[in-house]
Scaffold this motif. Structure first.
Motif, PDB file in Angstrom:
ATOM      1  N   GLU A  23      49.184  73.477 -29.646  1.00 57.80           N
ATOM      2  CA  GLU A  23      48.810  74.697 -29.378  1.00 57.80           C
ATOM      3  C   GLU A  23      49.603  75.409 -30.444  1.00 57.80           C
ATOM      4  O   GLU A  23      50.716  75.262 -30.677  1.00 57.80           O
ATOM      5  CB  GLU A  23      49.054  75.400 -28.082  1.00 57.80           C
ATOM      6  CG  GLU A  23      48.089  74.750 -27.097  1.00 57.80           C
ATOM      7  CD  GLU A  23      48.506  75.118 -25.544  1.00 57.80           C
ATOM      8  OE1 GLU A  23      49.001  76.362 -25.466  1.00 57.80           O
ATOM      9  OE2 GLU A  23      48.591  74.380 -24.734  1.00 57.80           O
TER      10      GLU A  23
ATOM     11  N   THR B   2      32.738  84.510 -31.269  1.00 57.14           N
ATOM     12  CA  THR B   2      32.188  83.335 -30.499  1.00 57.14           C
ATOM     13  C   THR B   2      31.945  83.776 -29.094  1.00 57.14           C
ATOM     14  O   THR B   2      32.342  84.948 -28.645  1.00 57.14           O
ATOM     15  CB  THR B   2      33.094  82.407 -30.521  1.00 57.14           C
ATOM     16  OG1 THR B   2      34.485  82.550 -30.188  1.00 57.14           O
ATOM     17  CG2 THR B   2      33.105  81.430 -31.817  1.00 57.14           C
ATOM     18  N   ALA B   4      32.269  82.810 -25.046  1.00 61.58           N
ATOM     19  CA  ALA B   4      32.914  82.004 -24.215  1.00 61.58           C
ATOM     20  C   ALA B   4      32.232  81.937 -22.807  1.00 61.58           C
ATOM     21  O   ALA B   4      31.676  83.184 -22.655  1.00 61.58           O
ATOM     22  CB  ALA B   4      34.309  82.214 -24.080  1.00 61.58           C
ATOM     23  N   VAL B  13      34.157  86.663 -27.462  1.00 61.40           N
ATOM     24  CA  VAL B  13      35.516  86.822 -27.589  1.00 61.40           C
ATOM     25  C   VAL B  13      35.753  86.774 -29.103  1.00 61.40           C
ATOM     26  O   VAL B  13      35.029  86.154 -29.724  1.00 61.40           O
ATOM     27  CB  VAL B  13      36.494  85.740 -27.006  1.00 61.40           C
ATOM     28  CG1 VAL B  13      36.197  86.004 -25.449  1.00 61.40           C
ATOM     29  CG2 VAL B  13      35.737  84.401 -27.296  1.00 61.40           C
ATOM     30  N   GLU B  15      38.429  85.456 -32.493  1.00 67.10           N
ATOM     31  CA  GLU B  15      39.180  84.046 -32.867  1.00 67.10           C
ATOM     32  C   GLU B  15      40.317  83.572 -32.030  1.00 67.10           C
ATOM     33  O   GLU B  15      40.570  82.662 -31.878  1.00 67.10           O
ATOM     34  CB  GLU B  15      39.125  83.650 -34.374  1.00 67.10           C
ATOM     35  CG  GLU B  15      40.134  85.022 -35.069  1.00 67.10           C
ATOM     36  CD  GLU B  15      39.491  86.183 -35.196  1.00 67.10           C
ATOM     37  OE1 GLU B  15      40.070  87.077 -35.857  1.00 67.10           O
ATOM     38  OE2 GLU B  15      38.168  86.396 -35.018  1.00 67.10           O
ATOM     39  N   GLU B  16      40.975  84.908 -31.657  1.00 62.68           N
ATOM     40  CA  GLU B  16      42.232  84.612 -30.695  1.00 62.68           C
ATOM     41  C   GLU B  16      41.957  84.490 -29.358  1.00 62.68           C
ATOM     42  O   GLU B  16      42.803  84.291 -28.332  1.00 62.68           O
ATOM     43  CB  GLU B  16      43.241  85.794 -31.150  1.00 62.68           C
ATOM     44  CG  GLU B  16      43.815  85.424 -32.365  1.00 62.68           C
ATOM     45  CD  GLU B  16      44.997  86.663 -32.733  1.00 62.68           C
ATOM     46  OE1 GLU B  16      46.109  86.404 -32.540  1.00 62.68           O
ATOM     47  OE2 GLU B  16      44.397  87.836 -33.022  1.00 62.68           O
ATOM     48  N   GLY B  17      40.732  84.644 -28.891  1.00 58.56           N
ATOM     49  CA  GLY B  17      40.379  84.577 -27.540  1.00 58.56           C
ATOM     50  C   GLY B  17      40.457  85.894 -26.515  1.00 58.56           C
ATOM     51  O   GLY B  17      40.136  85.779 -25.465  1.00 58.56           O
ATOM     52  N   ILE B  33      40.394  83.462 -17.441  1.00 57.24           N
ATOM     53  CA  ILE B  33      40.978  83.701 -18.869  1.00 57.24           C
ATOM     54  C   ILE B  33      42.326  83.315 -18.535  1.00 57.24           C
ATOM     55  O   ILE B  33      43.016  82.478 -19.045  1.00 57.24           O
ATOM     56  CB  ILE B  33      41.002  85.080 -19.415  1.00 57.24           C
ATOM     57  CG1 ILE B  33      39.715  85.596 -19.704  1.00 57.24           C
ATOM     58  CG2 ILE B  33      42.239  85.083 -20.471  1.00 57.24           C
ATOM     59  CD1 ILE B  33      39.489  87.052 -20.207  1.00 57.24           C
ATOM     60  N   ASP B  36      42.723  79.698 -18.208  1.00 59.07           N
ATOM     61  CA  ASP B  36      42.270  78.977 -19.440  1.00 59.07           C
ATOM     62  C   ASP B  36      43.289  79.140 -20.427  1.00 59.07           C
ATOM     63  O   ASP B  36      43.700  78.261 -21.269  1.00 59.07           O
ATOM     64  CB  ASP B  36      41.134  79.586 -20.060  1.00 59.07           C
ATOM     65  CG  ASP B  36      40.214  78.872 -21.235  1.00 59.07           C
ATOM     66  OD1 ASP B  36      40.022  77.922 -20.886  1.00 59.07           O
ATOM     67  OD2 ASP B  36      40.340  79.433 -22.459  1.00 59.07           O
ATOM     68  N   SER B  37      44.066  80.141 -20.301  1.00 60.76           N
ATOM     69  CA  SER B  37      45.240  80.414 -21.291  1.00 60.76           C
ATOM     70  C   SER B  37      46.698  80.093 -20.886  1.00 60.76           C
ATOM     71  O   SER B  37      47.593  80.416 -21.249  1.00 60.76           O
ATOM     72  CB  SER B  37      45.313  82.110 -21.608  1.00 60.76           C
ATOM     73  OG  SER B  37      45.465  82.717 -20.387  1.00 60.76           O
ATOM     74  N   MET B  94      45.021  90.081 -22.951  1.00 55.33           N
ATOM     75  CA  MET B  94      44.127  89.162 -23.110  1.00 55.33           C
ATOM     76  C   MET B  94      43.507  88.849 -21.629  1.00 55.33           C
ATOM     77  O   MET B  94      42.185  89.161 -21.590  1.00 55.33           O
ATOM     78  CB  MET B  94      44.708  87.921 -23.312  1.00 55.33           C
ATOM     79  CG  MET B  94      43.567  86.881 -23.693  1.00 55.33           C
ATOM     80  SD  MET B  94      44.039  85.044 -24.290  1.00 55.33           S
ATOM     81  CE  MET B  94      44.642  85.417 -25.947  1.00 55.33           C
TER      82      MET B  94
END
Lengths: 177, 105
Positions: A23, B2, B4, B13, B15-17, B33, B36-37, B94
């Motif tokens: 990551e 993109t 999600a 979202v 590119e960094e989410g 989230i 996921d993170s 986020m």
């Protein structure tokens, strides 16, 4: 005469790791060497270390030479902006050398920082400590300036040598300020 | 940009989410989230931070920086790092469905 039997030893297994599987911030580690003790040179290292921690990057700070002033109890609140030999001040060196110029420039910078809600150096060191950043003082600089651990702010983890620093910095990104 | 899928809902979202539109955020999206993170299941203290971040962003028009969160939310700096060990500066925003904070502090 004896015959020697050749024993074939198996080749050691080579572990292949893929860098792309990592990551972005995982396992990143930044080491910042702070060698200057002026107010304008103290902030960059502290802010960069703080930004690293905020992004989940491990941060290690090593204070050496004049940088020790940033983590010394007596000087942490007394760092100054140099007005002499500093072309970025955009004033003639002789004017910068007049009495009171340095404290005026320092006051102005501190005021601007306050207006932007940027913490003072002492608070920033506390924030870094709370964030889990490691804070080290250089053994040789401590001896040179005749300082003991009692002279340092509480947030300092340890006094270490330059060789110890390299052990801690193995595999990290190193920034020298 | 993109799209999600969080908690069965399509959200846009970057590119960094980070969520592109914070109006698409719901409590379920926050949980998704967080999972996921790598933040994990959200606790009461996480929600205290998230609620502050969303309210503050609605007032100020920008996602709060970490020092602002620690000073005003009632959750201290050490706790913020314990709640979001992989980087509270980014992850608090986020999970709150806000853009990446512009503050370096």
């Amino acid at each position: 005469m004896t015959t020697t039997e050749l024993v074939e030893t198996p080749a050691p297994a080579i572990e292949v790791t893929s860098a792309t599987a990592v990551e972005p911030e995982k396992d990143r580690h930044v080491c910042i060497i702070c060698s200057k003790g002026t107010l304008d040179m103290a902030y960059p290292g502290l802010i960069m270390a703080n930004a690293a921690r905020m992004s989940g990057i491990k941060a290690t700070l090593f204070f050496t030479f004049w940088g020790l002033d940033i983590i010394t109890e007596k000087t942490v609140d007394e760092l100054h902006v140099p007005t002499v030999g500093n072309p970025s001040m955009h004033i003639p060196t002789m004017v910068g050398g007049l009495p009171g110029m340095e404290s005026m420039a320092t006051r102005m910078m501190k005021k601007q920082m306050e207006d932007l809600d940027i913490p003072d150096v002492r608070e920033l060191v506390e924030i870094l400590h709370d964030s889990g950043a490691e804070i080290y003082a250089c053994r040789m600089a401590m001896d040179m300036f005749k300082r003991t651990e009692d002279d340092l702010v509480d947030q300092v983890d340890e006094v270490i040598t330059a060789m110890d620093f390299y052990d801690k910095a193995a595999g990290s990104e190193v920034i020298f300020i | 940009m993109t799209t999600a899928v969080f908690a069965g809902v399509d959200v846009e979202v970057n590119e960094e989410g980070f969520l592109v539109n914070s109006d698409e955020w719901t409590a379920d999206v926050a949980e998704a989230i967080a999972a996921d993170s790598g933040v994990g299941p959200l606790t009461e203290l996480h929600w205290k931070v998230i609620t502050f971040c969303r309210e503050d962003a609605a007032r100020e028009g920008t996602a709060p920086g970490l020092r602002r969160i620690s000073k005003l939310s009632g959750v201290g700096m050490k706790d913020l790092y314990a709640l979001f060990p992989k980087g509270p500066g980014k992850l608090a925003a986020m999970v709150s469905g806000l853009p990446k904070p512009q503050s370096c502090i």
